[in-house]
Design a protein around this motif. Structure first.
Motif, PDB file in Angstrom:
ATOM      1  N   ALA A  93       0.852  -1.188   0.000  1.00  0.00           N
ATOM      2  CA  ALA A  93       0.000   0.000   0.000  1.00  0.00           C
ATOM      3  C   ALA A  93       0.890   1.241   0.000  1.00  0.00           C
ATOM      4  O   ALA A  93       2.076   1.164   0.326  1.00  0.00           O
ATOM      5  CB  ALA A  93      -0.895  -0.005   1.233  1.00  0.00           C
ATOM      6  N   THR A  94       0.329   2.374  -0.374  1.00  0.00           N
ATOM      7  CA  THR A  94       1.110   3.610  -0.368  1.00  0.00           C
ATOM      8  C   THR A  94       1.192   4.132   1.070  1.00  0.00           C
ATOM      9  O   THR A  94       0.464   3.665   1.964  1.00  0.00           O
ATOM     10  CB  THR A  94       0.454   4.699  -1.231  1.00  0.00           C
ATOM     11  OG1 THR A  94      -0.789   5.083  -0.597  1.00  0.00           O
ATOM     12  CG2 THR A  94       0.172   4.207  -2.640  1.00  0.00           C
ATOM     13  N   ARG A  96       0.184   7.005   2.129  1.00  0.00           N
ATOM     14  CA  ARG A  96      -1.089   7.622   2.497  1.00  0.00           C
ATOM     15  C   ARG A  96      -2.137   6.569   2.835  1.00  0.00           C
ATOM     16  O   ARG A  96      -2.852   6.692   3.831  1.00  0.00           O
ATOM     17  CB  ARG A  96      -1.584   8.542   1.368  1.00  0.00           C
ATOM     18  CG  ARG A  96      -2.926   9.208   1.717  1.00  0.00           C
ATOM     19  CD  ARG A  96      -3.453  10.161   0.665  1.00  0.00           C
ATOM     20  NE  ARG A  96      -2.734  11.424   0.669  1.00  0.00           N
ATOM     21  CZ  ARG A  96      -1.901  11.816  -0.283  1.00  0.00           C
ATOM     22  NH1 ARG A  96      -1.681  11.031  -1.334  1.00  0.00           N
ATOM     23  NH2 ARG A  96      -1.289  12.971  -0.212  1.00  0.00           N
ATOM     24  N   GLU A  97      -2.190   5.513   1.999  1.00  0.00           N
ATOM     25  CA  GLU A  97      -3.168   4.443   2.257  1.00  0.00           C
ATOM     26  C   GLU A  97      -2.945   3.804   3.637  1.00  0.00           C
ATOM     27  O   GLU A  97      -3.895   3.514   4.363  1.00  0.00           O
ATOM     28  CB  GLU A  97      -3.085   3.366   1.166  1.00  0.00           C
ATOM     29  CG  GLU A  97      -3.710   3.801  -0.156  1.00  0.00           C
ATOM     30  CD  GLU A  97      -3.296   2.908  -1.336  1.00  0.00           C
ATOM     31  OE1 GLU A  97      -3.877   3.083  -2.405  1.00  0.00           O
ATOM     32  OE2 GLU A  97      -2.396   2.055  -1.174  1.00  0.00           O
ATOM     33  N   ASN A  98      -1.688   3.612   3.992  1.00  0.00           N
ATOM     34  CA  ASN A  98      -1.389   3.035   5.301  1.00  0.00           C
ATOM     35  C   ASN A  98      -1.906   3.939   6.433  1.00  0.00           C
ATOM     36  O   ASN A  98      -2.463   3.459   7.415  1.00  0.00           O
ATOM     37  CB  ASN A  98       0.125   2.835   5.462  1.00  0.00           C
ATOM     38  CG  ASN A  98       0.573   1.472   4.972  1.00  0.00           C
ATOM     39  OD1 ASN A  98       0.311   0.464   5.616  1.00  0.00           O
ATOM     40  ND2 ASN A  98       1.245   1.440   3.832  1.00  0.00           N
ATOM     41  N   VAL A 100      -4.307   6.193   6.249  1.00  0.00           N
ATOM     42  CA  VAL A 100      -5.776   6.224   6.238  1.00  0.00           C
ATOM     43  C   VAL A 100      -6.333   4.979   6.940  1.00  0.00           C
ATOM     44  O   VAL A 100      -7.223   5.065   7.789  1.00  0.00           O
ATOM     45  CB  VAL A 100      -6.312   6.344   4.791  1.00  0.00           C
ATOM     46  CG1 VAL A 100      -7.804   6.050   4.730  1.00  0.00           C
ATOM     47  CG2 VAL A 100      -6.017   7.731   4.227  1.00  0.00           C
ATOM     48  N   LEU A 101      -5.761   3.848   6.601  1.00  0.00           N
ATOM     49  CA  LEU A 101      -6.211   2.587   7.193  1.00  0.00           C
ATOM     50  C   LEU A 101      -6.049   2.616   8.716  1.00  0.00           C
ATOM     51  O   LEU A 101      -6.936   2.205   9.473  1.00  0.00           O
ATOM     52  CB  LEU A 101      -5.381   1.444   6.600  1.00  0.00           C
ATOM     53  CG  LEU A 101      -6.002   0.068   6.633  1.00  0.00           C
ATOM     54  CD1 LEU A 101      -7.267   0.059   5.787  1.00  0.00           C
ATOM     55  CD2 LEU A 101      -5.011  -0.965   6.090  1.00  0.00           C
ATOM     56  N   GLN A 133       4.167   3.214  -3.173  1.00  0.00           N
ATOM     57  CA  GLN A 133       4.082   2.018  -2.334  1.00  0.00           C
ATOM     58  C   GLN A 133       5.240   2.024  -1.324  1.00  0.00           C
ATOM     59  O   GLN A 133       6.365   2.406  -1.669  1.00  0.00           O
ATOM     60  CB  GLN A 133       4.209   0.769  -3.198  1.00  0.00           C
ATOM     61  CG  GLN A 133       2.957   0.455  -3.998  1.00  0.00           C
ATOM     62  CD  GLN A 133       3.116  -0.881  -4.720  1.00  0.00           C
ATOM     63  OE1 GLN A 133       4.174  -1.186  -5.238  1.00  0.00           O
ATOM     64  NE2 GLN A 133       2.059  -1.661  -4.725  1.00  0.00           N
TER      65      GLN A 133
END
Ligand SMILES: Nc1ncnc2c1ncn2[C@@H]1O[C@H](COP(=O)(O)OP(=O)(O)OP(=O)(O)O)[C@@H](O)[C@H]1O
Ligand SMILES: [Mg+2]
Length: 324
Positions: A93-94, A96-98, A100-101, A133
Protein backbone atom coordinates in the motif's frame (compact mmCIF):
# COMPACT_ATOMS: atom_id res chain seq x y z
CA UNK A 1 0.77 15.14 37.67
CA UNK A 2 0.26 11.35 37.79
CA UNK A 3 2.97 9.16 36.27
CA UNK A 4 2.48 8.21 32.61
CA UNK A 5 3.71 4.68 33.18
CA UNK A 6 3.98 2.74 36.38
CA UNK A 7 5.11 -0.87 36.58
CA UNK A 8 5.40 -2.92 39.71
CA UNK A 9 7.27 -6.24 39.96
CA UNK A 10 6.43 -7.54 36.49
CA UNK A 11 7.33 -11.16 35.78
CA UNK A 12 6.99 -13.06 32.53
CA UNK A 13 8.33 -16.46 31.55
CA UNK A 14 8.32 -18.09 28.16
CA UNK A 15 8.22 -21.87 28.23
CA UNK A 16 10.22 -23.86 28.80
CA UNK A 17 12.86 -21.82 30.58
CA UNK A 18 13.20 -18.15 29.57
CA UNK A 19 12.66 -15.49 32.20
CA UNK A 20 11.92 -12.60 29.88
CA UNK A 21 10.90 -10.31 32.79
CA UNK A 22 12.25 -11.00 36.21
CA UNK A 23 10.74 -8.43 38.57
CA UNK A 24 10.62 -5.11 36.71
CA UNK A 25 9.43 -1.97 38.51
CA UNK A 26 9.65 1.54 37.11
CA UNK A 27 7.96 4.92 36.92
CA UNK A 28 7.90 7.23 33.91
CA UNK A 29 6.89 10.86 34.46
CA UNK A 30 4.41 12.34 32.00
CA UNK A 31 5.88 14.42 29.20
CA UNK A 32 9.34 12.86 29.29
CA UNK A 33 11.36 10.60 27.02
CA UNK A 34 12.19 7.38 28.82
CA UNK A 35 14.87 5.17 27.33
CA UNK A 36 15.05 1.43 27.86
CA UNK A 37 18.52 0.26 27.01
CA UNK A 38 19.55 -3.38 26.84
CA UNK A 39 21.27 -5.99 24.69
CA UNK A 40 19.44 -8.51 22.46
CA UNK A 41 17.13 -10.69 24.48
CA UNK A 42 17.23 -8.41 27.56
CA UNK A 43 13.44 -8.24 27.70
CA UNK A 44 12.84 -4.79 26.17
CA UNK A 45 10.19 -5.92 23.70
CA UNK A 46 8.49 -8.13 26.26
CA UNK A 47 8.27 -5.23 28.70
CA UNK A 48 7.00 -2.93 25.97
CA UNK A 49 4.40 -5.49 24.90
CA UNK A 50 3.16 -5.92 28.46
CA UNK A 51 2.72 -2.15 28.85
CA UNK A 52 0.97 -1.94 25.47
CA UNK A 53 -1.42 -4.78 26.48
CA UNK A 54 -0.13 -6.99 23.67
CA UNK A 55 0.89 -9.69 26.11
CA UNK A 56 0.01 -10.42 29.75
CA UNK A 57 2.57 -10.64 32.53
CA UNK A 58 2.55 -13.76 34.72
CA UNK A 59 2.45 -11.50 37.75
CA UNK A 60 2.86 -7.87 38.74
CA UNK A 61 0.89 -4.73 37.92
CA UNK A 62 1.18 -1.79 35.56
CA UNK A 63 -0.72 1.35 34.66
CA UNK A 64 -0.31 3.38 31.48
CA UNK A 65 -1.82 6.87 31.20
CA UNK A 66 -3.50 6.16 34.52
CA UNK A 67 -5.22 2.97 33.33
CA UNK A 68 -4.52 -0.56 34.57
CA UNK A 69 -3.17 -2.68 31.71
CA UNK A 70 -4.65 -5.90 33.06
CA UNK A 71 -8.03 -4.59 34.12
CA UNK A 72 -8.77 -2.26 31.25
CA UNK A 73 -6.61 -3.03 28.20
CA UNK A 74 -9.10 -1.47 25.79
CA UNK A 75 -8.84 1.93 27.48
CA UNK A 76 -5.06 1.65 27.54
CA UNK A 77 -5.02 1.02 23.78
CA UNK A 78 -7.05 4.17 23.17
CA UNK A 79 -4.46 6.25 24.99
CA UNK A 80 -1.29 4.89 23.45
CA UNK A 81 0.51 4.71 20.14
CA UNK A 82 2.61 1.66 19.43
CA UNK A 83 5.47 1.34 16.99
CA UNK A 84 6.70 -2.24 17.09
CA UNK A 85 10.19 -3.48 16.48
CA UNK A 86 9.15 -4.72 13.05
CA UNK A 87 7.47 -2.60 10.38
CA UNK A 88 3.78 -2.04 10.92
CA UNK A 89 2.91 -0.82 7.44
CA UNK A 90 1.69 -2.76 4.43
CA UNK A 91 4.51 -2.66 1.84
CA UNK A 92 2.08 -2.98 -1.06
CA UNK A 93 0.00 0.00 0.00
CA UNK A 94 1.11 3.61 -0.37
CA UNK A 95 2.19 5.72 2.59
CA UNK A 96 -1.09 7.62 2.50
CA UNK A 97 -3.17 4.44 2.26
CA UNK A 98 -1.39 3.04 5.30
CA UNK A 99 -2.13 6.17 7.30
CA UNK A 100 -5.78 6.22 6.24
CA UNK A 101 -6.21 2.59 7.19
CA UNK A 102 -4.63 3.22 10.57
CA UNK A 103 -6.93 6.20 11.20
CA UNK A 104 -10.00 4.17 10.24
CA UNK A 105 -8.85 1.50 12.66
CA UNK A 106 -9.20 4.12 15.39
CA UNK A 107 -12.62 5.19 14.10
CA UNK A 108 -11.38 8.50 12.67
CA UNK A 109 -13.15 9.41 9.42
CA UNK A 110 -13.91 12.12 6.87
CA UNK A 111 -12.34 15.55 7.04
CA UNK A 112 -10.73 14.90 10.40
CA UNK A 113 -8.98 11.83 9.01
CA UNK A 114 -7.77 13.67 5.91
CA UNK A 115 -6.44 16.51 8.05
CA UNK A 116 -4.57 14.19 10.39
CA UNK A 117 -3.09 12.18 7.52
CA UNK A 118 -1.93 15.33 5.76
CA UNK A 119 -0.39 16.68 8.98
CA UNK A 120 1.37 13.38 9.63
CA UNK A 121 2.82 13.26 6.11
CA UNK A 122 3.99 16.84 6.51
CA UNK A 123 5.51 16.36 9.95
CA UNK A 124 7.56 13.34 8.88
CA UNK A 125 8.49 14.80 5.48
CA UNK A 126 6.69 12.06 3.59
CA UNK A 127 4.27 14.23 1.63
CA UNK A 128 6.21 13.85 -1.63
CA UNK A 129 6.31 10.06 -1.25
CA UNK A 130 2.74 9.70 0.00
CA UNK A 131 1.49 8.17 -3.25
CA UNK A 132 4.28 5.60 -3.52
CA UNK A 133 4.08 2.02 -2.33
CA UNK A 134 5.95 1.61 0.95
CA UNK A 135 8.09 -1.16 -0.58
CA UNK A 136 9.89 1.61 -2.51
CA UNK A 137 10.71 3.61 0.66
CA UNK A 138 14.15 3.73 2.24
CA UNK A 139 14.51 2.17 5.70
CA UNK A 140 14.39 5.60 7.33
CA UNK A 141 11.24 6.63 5.42
CA UNK A 142 9.45 3.38 6.30
CA UNK A 143 10.35 3.85 9.96
CA UNK A 144 9.07 7.45 9.89
CA UNK A 145 5.82 6.19 8.41
CA UNK A 146 5.58 3.64 11.26
CA UNK A 147 5.85 6.47 13.79
CA UNK A 148 3.39 8.65 11.88
CA UNK A 149 0.94 5.73 12.04
CA UNK A 150 1.51 5.33 15.77
CA UNK A 151 0.62 8.99 16.30
CA UNK A 152 -2.63 9.18 14.32
CA UNK A 153 -4.84 8.64 17.36
CA UNK A 154 -3.02 11.45 19.24
CA UNK A 155 -1.80 9.19 22.02
CA UNK A 156 -0.79 10.36 25.48
CA UNK A 157 2.03 7.82 25.51
CA UNK A 158 3.97 6.70 22.45
CA UNK A 159 5.86 3.39 22.57
CA UNK A 160 8.75 3.01 20.16
CA UNK A 161 10.46 -0.37 20.11
CA UNK A 162 13.92 0.07 18.58
CA UNK A 163 12.90 2.78 16.11
CA UNK A 164 16.38 3.18 14.64
CA UNK A 165 17.75 -0.36 14.51
CA UNK A 166 19.02 -1.13 11.04
CA UNK A 167 19.10 2.50 9.94
CA UNK A 168 22.30 4.10 8.72
CA UNK A 169 23.89 6.78 10.96
CA UNK A 170 22.39 9.64 8.98
CA UNK A 171 18.86 8.22 9.09
CA UNK A 172 19.29 7.53 12.81
CA UNK A 173 20.37 11.10 13.51
CA UNK A 174 17.38 12.36 11.54
CA UNK A 175 15.07 10.08 13.50
CA UNK A 176 16.44 11.49 16.75
CA UNK A 177 15.51 15.01 15.69
CA UNK A 178 11.97 13.88 14.86
CA UNK A 179 11.57 12.15 18.21
CA UNK A 180 13.04 15.03 20.21
CA UNK A 181 10.86 17.53 18.35
CA UNK A 182 7.78 15.43 18.94
CA UNK A 183 8.43 15.33 22.67
CA UNK A 184 9.05 19.07 22.83
CA UNK A 185 6.08 20.14 20.68
CA UNK A 186 3.43 17.72 21.93
CA UNK A 187 4.57 17.21 25.53
CA UNK A 188 4.01 13.57 24.85
CA UNK A 189 5.45 10.78 26.96
CA UNK A 190 7.75 8.72 24.77
CA UNK A 191 9.01 5.26 25.64
CA UNK A 192 11.91 4.21 23.48
CA UNK A 193 13.82 0.95 23.57
CA UNK A 194 17.24 0.72 22.04
CA UNK A 195 20.47 -1.17 22.15
CA UNK A 196 22.46 1.90 21.17
CA UNK A 197 24.22 3.62 24.06
CA UNK A 198 24.49 6.92 22.21
CA UNK A 199 20.79 6.90 21.41
CA UNK A 200 19.77 6.36 25.03
CA UNK A 201 22.28 8.97 26.13
CA UNK A 202 21.14 11.58 23.62
CA UNK A 203 17.41 11.19 23.67
CA UNK A 204 16.24 10.11 27.07
CA UNK A 205 15.64 12.30 30.07
CA UNK A 206 15.77 9.19 32.20
CA UNK A 207 16.65 5.66 31.30
CA UNK A 208 16.61 2.14 32.60
CA UNK A 209 19.29 -0.35 31.68
CA UNK A 210 17.71 -3.77 31.31
CA UNK A 211 19.58 -7.05 31.33
CA UNK A 212 18.24 -10.60 31.57
CA UNK A 213 14.75 -9.43 32.44
CA UNK A 214 15.84 -7.08 35.22
CA UNK A 215 16.52 -3.38 35.55
CA UNK A 216 20.17 -3.18 36.52
CA UNK A 217 20.37 0.62 36.70
CA UNK A 218 17.99 3.56 36.43
CA UNK A 219 18.40 7.34 36.38
CA UNK A 220 19.31 10.23 34.12
CA UNK A 221 22.25 9.49 31.82
CA UNK A 222 24.32 11.93 33.89
CA UNK A 223 23.38 10.33 37.20
CA UNK A 224 24.28 6.91 35.89
CA UNK A 225 27.63 8.07 34.60
CA UNK A 226 28.39 9.82 37.88
CA UNK A 227 27.96 6.53 39.72
CA UNK A 228 30.96 5.23 37.86
CA UNK A 229 33.73 7.36 39.30
CA UNK A 230 36.98 8.02 37.54
CA UNK A 231 38.33 7.59 34.05
CA UNK A 232 38.51 4.24 32.34
CA UNK A 233 41.92 2.93 31.28
CA UNK A 234 41.91 0.45 28.46
CA UNK A 235 45.27 -1.12 27.68
CA UNK A 236 45.52 -3.65 24.91
CA UNK A 237 48.52 -5.92 25.44
CA UNK A 238 50.48 -7.49 22.61
CA UNK A 239 50.04 -10.88 24.26
CA UNK A 240 47.69 -12.51 26.73
CA UNK A 241 48.56 -11.75 30.32
CA UNK A 242 49.67 -14.57 32.58
CA UNK A 243 48.83 -12.42 35.61
CA UNK A 244 51.98 -10.32 35.58
CA UNK A 245 50.49 -7.26 33.87
CA UNK A 246 47.54 -7.22 36.20
CA UNK A 247 49.77 -7.54 39.29
CA UNK A 248 52.04 -4.78 38.03
CA UNK A 249 49.22 -2.30 37.40
CA UNK A 250 47.43 -3.14 40.63
CA UNK A 251 50.47 -1.98 42.62
CA UNK A 252 50.36 1.52 41.09
CA UNK A 253 48.88 4.10 43.47
CA UNK A 254 45.71 5.78 42.18
CA UNK A 255 44.69 2.81 40.00
CA UNK A 256 41.76 0.62 40.98
CA UNK A 257 39.37 -2.05 39.66
CA UNK A 258 42.05 -3.70 37.53
CA UNK A 259 40.66 -6.45 35.34
CA UNK A 260 42.00 -8.62 32.56
CA UNK A 261 39.85 -9.80 29.70
CA UNK A 262 41.89 -11.71 27.12
CA UNK A 263 44.56 -9.29 25.91
CA UNK A 264 42.75 -6.27 27.33
CA UNK A 265 43.58 -4.80 30.71
CA UNK A 266 40.96 -2.49 32.15
CA UNK A 267 41.28 -0.24 35.19
CA UNK A 268 39.94 2.96 36.69
CA UNK A 269 41.78 6.04 37.88
CA UNK A 270 40.61 9.41 39.19
CA UNK A 271 42.84 11.12 36.65
CA UNK A 272 43.53 8.70 33.81
CA UNK A 273 45.82 11.03 31.86
CA UNK A 274 48.07 11.62 34.86
CA UNK A 275 48.50 7.97 35.77
CA UNK A 276 48.93 6.59 32.24
CA UNK A 277 52.69 7.30 31.87
CA UNK A 278 53.32 5.45 35.15
CA UNK A 279 51.26 2.49 33.96
CA UNK A 280 53.13 2.30 30.64
CA UNK A 281 56.53 2.67 32.34
CA UNK A 282 55.74 -0.10 34.82
CA UNK A 283 54.68 -2.46 32.02
CA UNK A 284 57.73 -1.54 29.92
CA UNK A 285 60.02 -2.28 32.87
CA UNK A 286 58.67 -5.83 32.98
CA UNK A 287 58.98 -6.19 29.24
CA UNK A 288 55.22 -6.41 28.77
CA UNK A 289 54.43 -5.07 25.30
CA UNK A 290 51.47 -2.79 24.78
CA UNK A 291 49.53 -2.69 21.49
CA UNK A 292 47.29 0.30 22.21
CA UNK A 293 45.98 2.45 25.05
CA UNK A 294 42.85 4.50 25.59
CA UNK A 295 41.68 6.76 28.41
CA UNK A 296 38.01 7.67 28.48
CA UNK A 297 35.51 9.49 30.64
CA UNK A 298 32.80 7.24 32.10
CA UNK A 299 30.30 6.23 29.44
CA UNK A 300 27.04 4.34 29.62
CA UNK A 301 29.05 1.30 28.58
CA UNK A 302 30.98 1.64 31.85
CA UNK A 303 27.69 1.97 33.71
CA UNK A 304 26.55 -1.25 32.12
CA UNK A 305 29.83 -2.96 32.92
CA UNK A 306 29.51 -1.87 36.54
CA UNK A 307 25.91 -3.01 37.01
CA UNK A 308 25.73 -6.07 34.80
CA UNK A 309 29.31 -7.19 35.39
CA UNK A 310 30.21 -7.47 31.72
CA UNK A 311 30.47 -5.40 28.60
CA UNK A 312 27.30 -4.46 26.82
CA UNK A 313 28.11 -6.05 23.47
CA UNK A 314 29.10 -9.29 25.20
CA UNK A 315 25.88 -9.65 27.09
CA UNK A 316 24.52 -13.15 27.04
CA UNK A 317 20.96 -12.90 25.84
CA UNK A 318 19.28 -15.81 27.57
CA UNK A 319 18.80 -16.42 31.27
CA UNK A 320 17.42 -19.86 31.99
CA UNK A 321 14.63 -19.94 34.55
CA UNK A 322 16.75 -21.81 37.10
CA UNK A 323 19.71 -19.46 36.85
CA UNK A 324 19.04 -16.93 39.58
N1 LIG B 1 7.04 -15.37 22.09
C1 LIG B 1 8.13 -15.83 22.70
N2 LIG B 1 8.29 -17.15 22.96
C2 LIG B 1 9.38 -17.63 23.58
N3 LIG B 1 10.40 -16.85 24.00
C3 LIG B 1 10.32 -15.54 23.77
C4 LIG B 1 9.19 -14.95 23.10
N4 LIG B 1 9.38 -13.62 23.00
C5 LIG B 1 10.57 -13.38 23.58
N5 LIG B 1 11.14 -14.52 24.04
C6 LIG B 1 12.42 -14.64 24.76
O1 LIG B 1 12.37 -13.76 25.88
C7 LIG B 1 13.62 -13.10 26.05
C8 LIG B 1 13.40 -11.62 25.98
O2 LIG B 1 13.05 -11.29 24.64
P1 LIG B 1 12.70 -9.82 24.17
O3 LIG B 1 12.23 -9.93 22.76
O4 LIG B 1 11.81 -9.18 25.14
O5 LIG B 1 14.13 -9.13 24.23
P2 LIG B 1 14.61 -7.74 23.59
O6 LIG B 1 15.36 -7.03 24.67
O7 LIG B 1 13.49 -7.06 22.96
O8 LIG B 1 15.66 -8.24 22.50
P3 LIG B 1 16.03 -7.61 21.04
O9 LIG B 1 17.00 -6.49 21.31
O10 LIG B 1 16.68 -8.75 20.34
O11 LIG B 1 14.77 -7.17 20.40
C9 LIG B 1 14.54 -13.65 24.98
O12 LIG B 1 15.30 -14.70 25.54
C10 LIG B 1 13.60 -14.18 23.92
O13 LIG B 1 14.16 -15.23 23.22
MG1 LIG C 1 13.11 -6.40 21.09
Amino acid sequence: MPAAIEAHDLHKRYPPAVRALNGVSLTVEAGTIFGVLGPNGAGKSTLTRVLCTLTRPDSGRATVAGVDVLRDPVQVRRRIGVVGQKHGSDPNATGRENLVLQGEFYGITGRELRARVAAALERFELADAAGRQVRTYSGGMARRLDIAMGLLNRPAVLFLDEPTTGLDPEARALMWTYIARLAAEEQMTIWITTHYMDEADNLSGRLAIVDSGRIVAQGTPEELKREVSGDALHVELAQRDGGEARGTVERIPGVSEVEIDGRVLRARAADGGAVLPTVLAALEERDIKVASVKVSRPSLDDVYLRFAGREFDRADPVLPAGAS
